[in-house]
Design an enzyme around this catalytic site. Structure first.
Site, PDB file in Angstrom:
ATOM      1  CB  SER A  38      -0.973  -0.045   1.178  1.00  0.00           C
ATOM      2  OG  SER A  38      -2.035   0.851   1.000  1.00  0.00           O
ATOM      3  CG  ASP A 163      -4.504  -1.563   0.553  1.00  0.00           C
ATOM      4  OD1 ASP A 163      -3.727  -2.246   1.236  1.00  0.00           O
ATOM      5  OD2 ASP A 163      -4.441  -0.319   0.486  1.00  0.00           O
TER       6      ASP A 163
END
Length: 273
Positions: A38, A163
């Site tokens: 991320s 993510d």
């Protein structure tokens, strides 16, 4: 020894990783391997491109020029509501972050980097952890940072990704798998923050995610093989305020977070044998 920098996810709290990196480079610690999830994928990409103290100025500039969250997420509140209603899946467009990443990295690929770098994302079709280590950097970072509900799934090739924090938010185990025996863990501070019983719908998802990510991290750290040393650097300047509904857009404390975490990490490193 093979030294790895593991940069975890955490959105706006990723600013603390700049302070950690500054401390590491000032103490002459450089990576042979960089792993990112991320926002850690974004910070990690800059480090893998320039694994020297000079990268700190670029990282700091990048974070300080993000002042309102609009540079990353774009859109005014009303437009986000309209998008949520229209798509049913997300409130922001991925165009602003992709555009900014393209300005920073252009057509740079993993193969162009002087240091081995890998990025974690969650494959939808395979329901699996996926590691990008070849091809364009921008595609991989966008996929790794596609926060569910905030951004749309990212398509890379014929596959869709969310993510990487869903599957491996602080990927220490990946560093071990790749042969690292000295690991510096750059995490954003949430692993130490007490959790409370959720009282609102959006808090249910956040707390559930936190339980999952912390459980995996604790298990991985407890099962580190003999001969592997892992240093979890201290994050500073984070609080429960960051977990509010609009906390992901609050970049007002970036400077203080970087400085406080730098000082704490420096003290930690200096206390090691």
């Amino acid at each position: 020894m093979t030294t790895a920098f593991v940069l975890g996810g955490g959105g706006v709290l990723g600013a603390v990783e700049v302070g950690m990196l500054r401390a590491l480079f000032e103490r002459g610690i450089t990576p042979d391997l960089v792993l990112g999830t991320s926002v850690g994928a974004l910070n990690g990409a800059l480090v893998a491109r320039d694994p020297s103290p000079a990268v700190i100025d670029r990282l700091t500039e990048m974070w300080l020029t993000t002042t309102t969250g609009r540079e990353v997420y774009g859109d005014r509140p009303l437009r986000t509501v309209r998008r949520a209603v229209a798509t049913g899946t997300h409130i922001y467009s991925a165009s602003p972050i992709r555009r900014r990443l393209a300005e920073e990295f252009g057509d740079l690929t993993f193969e162009d980097l002087p240091v081995q770098f890998q990025v974690c994302a969650a494959s939808i079709e395979r329901a699996a952890e996926h590691w990008f280590h070849t091809g364009p950097l921008v595609d991989a970072i966008v996929a790794s940072a596609a926060v569910p509900g905030l951004l749309p799934p990212a398509k890379v090739g014929d596959e869709h990704f969310l993510d990487g924090g869903i599957v491996n938010s602080i990927p220490v185990d990946r560093a071990v798998q790749l042969g690292a025996d000295l690991i510096y863990v750059l995490q954003v501070g949430r692993i130490d923050r007490p959790l409370s019983v959720p009282k609102r719908p959006w808090e249910v998802a956040r707390v559930s995610f936190e339980i999952a990510r912390r459980h995996r991290f604790a298990r991985v750290m407890a099962e580190l093989p003999d001969g592997v040393a892992a240093h979890v650097l201290p994050a500073r300047g984070t609080s429960a305020r960051d977990d509010t509904l609009l906390g992901h857009r609050d970049f007002s404390s970036v400077t203080q977070r970087i400085e406080d975490t730098y000082l704490a990490s420096l003290a930690y490193l200096d206390a090691q044998p």
